[in-house]
Scaffold this motif. Structure first.
Motif, PDB file in Angstrom:
ATOM      1  N   GLY A 467       0.787  -1.223   0.000  1.00 16.37           N
ATOM      2  CA  GLY A 467       0.000   0.000   0.000  1.00 16.37           C
ATOM      3  C   GLY A 467       0.821   1.276   0.000  1.00 16.37           C
ATOM      4  O   GLY A 467       0.253   2.380   0.013  1.00 16.37           O
ATOM      5  N   LYS A 468       2.147   1.196   0.011  1.00 21.33           N
ATOM      6  CA  LYS A 468       2.978   2.392  -0.027  1.00 21.33           C
ATOM      7  C   LYS A 468       2.892   3.052  -1.403  1.00 21.33           C
ATOM      8  O   LYS A 468       2.609   2.398  -2.407  1.00 21.33           O
ATOM      9  N   PRO A 469       3.156   4.356  -1.511  1.00 17.92           N
ATOM     10  CA  PRO A 469       3.083   5.069  -2.805  1.00 17.92           C
ATOM     11  C   PRO A 469       4.061   4.465  -3.819  1.00 17.92           C
ATOM     12  O   PRO A 469       5.170   4.055  -3.471  1.00 17.92           O
ATOM     13  N   ARG A 470       3.646   4.416  -5.079  1.00 22.03           N
ATOM     14  CA  ARG A 470       4.452   3.872  -6.167  1.00 22.03           C
ATOM     15  C   ARG A 470       4.597   4.903  -7.275  1.00 22.03           C
ATOM     16  O   ARG A 470       3.789   5.835  -7.394  1.00 22.03           O
ATOM     17  N   VAL A 471       5.613   4.718  -8.119  1.00 22.19           N
ATOM     18  CA  VAL A 471       5.770   5.520  -9.333  1.00 22.19           C
ATOM     19  C   VAL A 471       5.407   4.648 -10.529  1.00 22.19           C
ATOM     20  O   VAL A 471       5.481   3.423 -10.469  1.00 22.19           O
ATOM     21  N   LEU A 499       9.445   3.117  -5.161  1.00 24.98           N
ATOM     22  CA  LEU A 499       9.100   1.786  -5.638  1.00 24.98           C
ATOM     23  C   LEU A 499       8.262   1.953  -6.900  1.00 24.98           C
ATOM     24  O   LEU A 499       7.379   2.826  -6.951  1.00 24.98           O
ATOM     25  N   HIS A 500       8.541   1.125  -7.910  1.00 22.87           N
ATOM     26  CA  HIS A 500       7.762   1.190  -9.145  1.00 22.87           C
ATOM     27  C   HIS A 500       6.418   0.480  -8.972  1.00 22.87           C
ATOM     28  O   HIS A 500       6.245  -0.344  -8.075  1.00 22.87           O
ATOM     29  N   GLU A 501       5.501   0.814  -9.859  1.00 22.72           N
ATOM     30  CA  GLU A 501       4.165   0.236  -9.788  1.00 22.72           C
ATOM     31  C   GLU A 501       4.207  -1.286  -9.913  1.00 22.72           C
ATOM     32  O   GLU A 501       3.522  -2.006  -9.196  1.00 22.72           O
ATOM     33  N   HIS A 502       5.016  -1.776 -10.843  1.00 25.36           N
ATOM     34  CA  HIS A 502       5.179  -3.214 -11.026  1.00 25.36           C
ATOM     35  C   HIS A 502       6.660  -3.556 -10.810  1.00 25.36           C
ATOM     36  O   HIS A 502       7.543  -2.928 -11.414  1.00 25.36           O
ATOM     37  N   ILE A 503       6.910  -4.530  -9.964  1.00 25.65           N
ATOM     38  CA  ILE A 503       8.285  -4.929  -9.644  1.00 25.65           C
ATOM     39  C   ILE A 503       8.465  -6.400  -9.996  1.00 25.65           C
ATOM     40  O   ILE A 503       7.732  -7.265  -9.498  1.00 25.65           O
TER      41      ILE A 503
END
Length: 621
Positions: A467-471, A499-503
């Motif tokens: 749930g942390k903010p992503r780029v 953190l990127h949206e998809h890792i």
């Protein structure tokens, strides 16, 4: 339709058989240029009829036992999904025994010896061909070595361009070579048919056991007739068992027996000859024969160099060597590759050997010891395969393996006699390569464990940052394990705090098979909160291409990879040794040097440089 299919299959086998003549049999097919000549030299220069017949008998039965039975009939059954060679055999056994240290060590040493052979073969082959100029044009005798150097420089300089356009000529040229030497040999046999009595193995055994040290010394020279046998196994993947066996039994073996018998006929006749191979030929045809012999030796050398490139790729993929730049030189043939570091290193060694030894007889001592030791190591692995893969009972495995072991040990011992006359060279080269490979393998494993020590389970990380903010975008992290957090991800979070949206945690594996079915290339596990664990599977004969694999995965995966919005994160690590023993620190320092100078992972995996983010770090091993 069935007849049409059968006809096509028949034509395909013919084409492969012809191709095998040009690639597989060059080394063993050019051995008649120097084998008997070397045997004469090691016998003191004069060979009587008894010695000549004993020599021929030993040659014929070496070709039968070592090449026909051991390699063509038995060892070629131990294929790894169609591929052969000592590293392929090592990988095949790895499926049963894992990365067993003894099996890995035997494979590494065998590969190291074959690299040494790759430097000697071009030198001895080209020298032996051009030495044929001495009879028709004695004035050119002082220029044999310079001409050999020019031919060899041309051979290695051609490698970056690839040989796709000219390789189709290799088969026809070698077919002409084998027919020519068979005709030359037949002329000698017709003149002195008594030499055929040497086919009786008792002739060779009688000579061997009644001439003491002289007979044992001659055995080292006799072994040169089989020096290309390992190539039959190593090149199996290019042509398959059947074409190689057809070519061997149908043309190559009969031609070799005839030409060796023809040269023996000259010796039995008592003719004064320094080079019995070329003296078999009528004087007006000797120059064309020299030209054909030079072409044949260049083709044989080309096959050895190509084999060295292929073995380098296998070593890299199997984790035995640092990454090197590999260039595909043919869009059609996957085996056509170029490895610059290997090419120029082989050229330097070959030229040094040519200039230093200056004749094929002098080089023969260095040649036999490398190949005989490789054959001995292959026999050791073959015995393990007999028991664990073929499920042979112990008495049968001991009987067959024991016969080959006795023959191999005899040849190794005979060649070791020439240790101080040049035999030490391939052993030193092999020892250096083995040491470097062991340093890399040990250091890489230590680095991997150290990295895993500095991280923690991926599941804990995912839960912590849920749930942390992503780029926006996709971040791909190259990692050796997909169940722990990559160090590059921790560094990116620590320094860039994003953190990127998809890792995607991406792990590239090398299977113990030469190729992996494209349908099984990608294995993706979707984790919680847009985390993905992905494994790309490649065979040890394949060149990894991560962007291509990811684009294909996008077709069937919910995750879309757009190379314009995908970022690849890799760690650029600096290795520092801990306070171990002096020997251990030396090995780590060598690994550190190789790691620092290895081809970057992103370049090896063909990732676009503009999409790569490198994060530096230190790891203590």
């Amino acid at each position: 339709m069935a007849n049409s299919s059968a006809h096509a299959d028949k034509n395909g086998v013919k084409a492969l058989t012809l191709g095998a003549l040009g690639v597989v049999f060059g080394d063993i097919g050019t051995s008649p240029l120097y084998t008997i000549k070397t045997a004469m030299d090691w016998s003191g220069g004069h060979v009587n009829a008894e010695t000549a017949l004993g020599m021929l008998s030993l040659i014929v039965w070496t070709l039968i036992i070592v090449t026909s039975v051991k390699y063509v009939a038995v060892i070629m059954r131990a294929d790894n999904d169609g591929e052969g060679g000592i590293l392929a055999l090592m990988s095949l056994l790895g499926m049963k025994h894992g990365r067993h240290p003894a099996i890995i060590a035997i494979g590494m040493l065998g590969a190291a010896l074959l690299f040494g052979d790759g430097a000697i073969t071009p030198a001895i082959s080209v020298l032996s061909a051009l030495e044929g100029l001495k009879a028709p044009l004695p004035a050119l005798a002082p220029y044999v070595v310079p001409l050999s150097v020019l031919v060899l420089i041309g051979l290695f300089a051609l490698q970056p361009q690839g040989t796709e356009r000219i390789s189709r000529l290799f088969g026809p040229v070698m077919a002409l070579w084998f027919v020519s030497i068979a005709v030359l040999g037949a002329r000698g046999v017709i003149a002195h048919p008594s030499v055929l009595s040497a086919v009786d193995p008792r002739v060779g055994l009688h000579y061997l056991f009644t001439h003491g040290f002289e007979g044992f010394l001659l055995l080292g020279a006799v072994f040169l007739c089989a020096t290309g046998a390992e190539a039959l196994y190593a090149d199996m993947g290019h042509f398959g068992r059947r074409p190689i066996r057809l070519a061997w039994y149908g043309l190559v073996l009969p031609s070799l027996v005839l030409v060796y018998a023809g040269q023996t006929a000259l010796l039995v006749e008592g003719a004064a000859t320094e080079n019995p191979f070329f003296d078999l030929c009528p004087a007006p045809l000797q120059l064309p024969l020299v030209a054909l012999a030079t072409l044949a030796t260049v083709i044989a050398s080309q096959a050895i160099v190509t084999g060295a490139f292929s073995m380098a790729r296998q070593a890299i993929q199997l984790g035995l060597s640092p990454r090197l730049a590999i260039t595909q030189t043919s869009a059609q043939s996957y085996g056509q590759i170029y490895v610059g570091f290997v090419n120029w290193t082989l050229m330097a060694l070959t030229l040094v050997l040519t200039i230093t030894f200056r004749s094929s007889e002098n080089l023969a001592a260095a040649f036999g010891i490398a190949v005989s030791l490789t054959m001995l190591l292959t026999t050791a692995l073959m015995f393990i395969a007999m028991r664990s893969i073929w499920r042979w009972n112990l008495p049968l495995a001991l009987l067959v393996g024991g016969v080959f072991l006795v023959v191999d040990v005899a040849f190794v011992a005979a060649n070791l006699i020439k240790f101080f006359e040049g035999g030490w060279i391939p052993l030193v080269v092999a020892a250096i390569l083995f040491f470097l490979m062991s340093c890399w393998s040990e250091g890489f494993e230590a680095m991997r464990k150290a990295l895993e020590r500095d991280t923690f389970p991926l599941a804990d990380f995912v839960a912590r940052f849920h749930g942390k903010p992503r780029v926006d975008g996709v971040a791909v992290y190259l990692t050796s394990r997909t169940d722990v957090v990559p160090v590059a991800l921790l560094h990116n979070l620590k320094h860039n705090k994003v953190l990127h949206e998809h890792i995607v945690l991406l792990h590239v594996t090398t299977a113990n098979t030469p190729r992996v079915n494209p349908a099984q290339r990608v294995d993706t596990t979707t984790l919680d909160d847009h985390f993905y664990a992905m494994t790309l599977n490649y065979g040890f004969m394949e060149q990894p291409n991560i962007p291509c694999a990811l684009m294909l995965e996008s077709i069937s995966s919910p995750l879309t990879f757009n190379m314009m919005t995908t970022s690849f994160f890799v760690g650029r690590l600096t290795v520092t040794p801990l306070g171990h023993s002096r020997w251990r620190r030396l090995r780590i320092h060598i690994f550190q040097f190789m790691h620092r100078n290895a081809l970057p992972a992103t370049e090896f995996f063909q990732i676009p440089s503009g999409r790569v983010v490198e994060l530096g770090g230190q790891v203590e091993v």
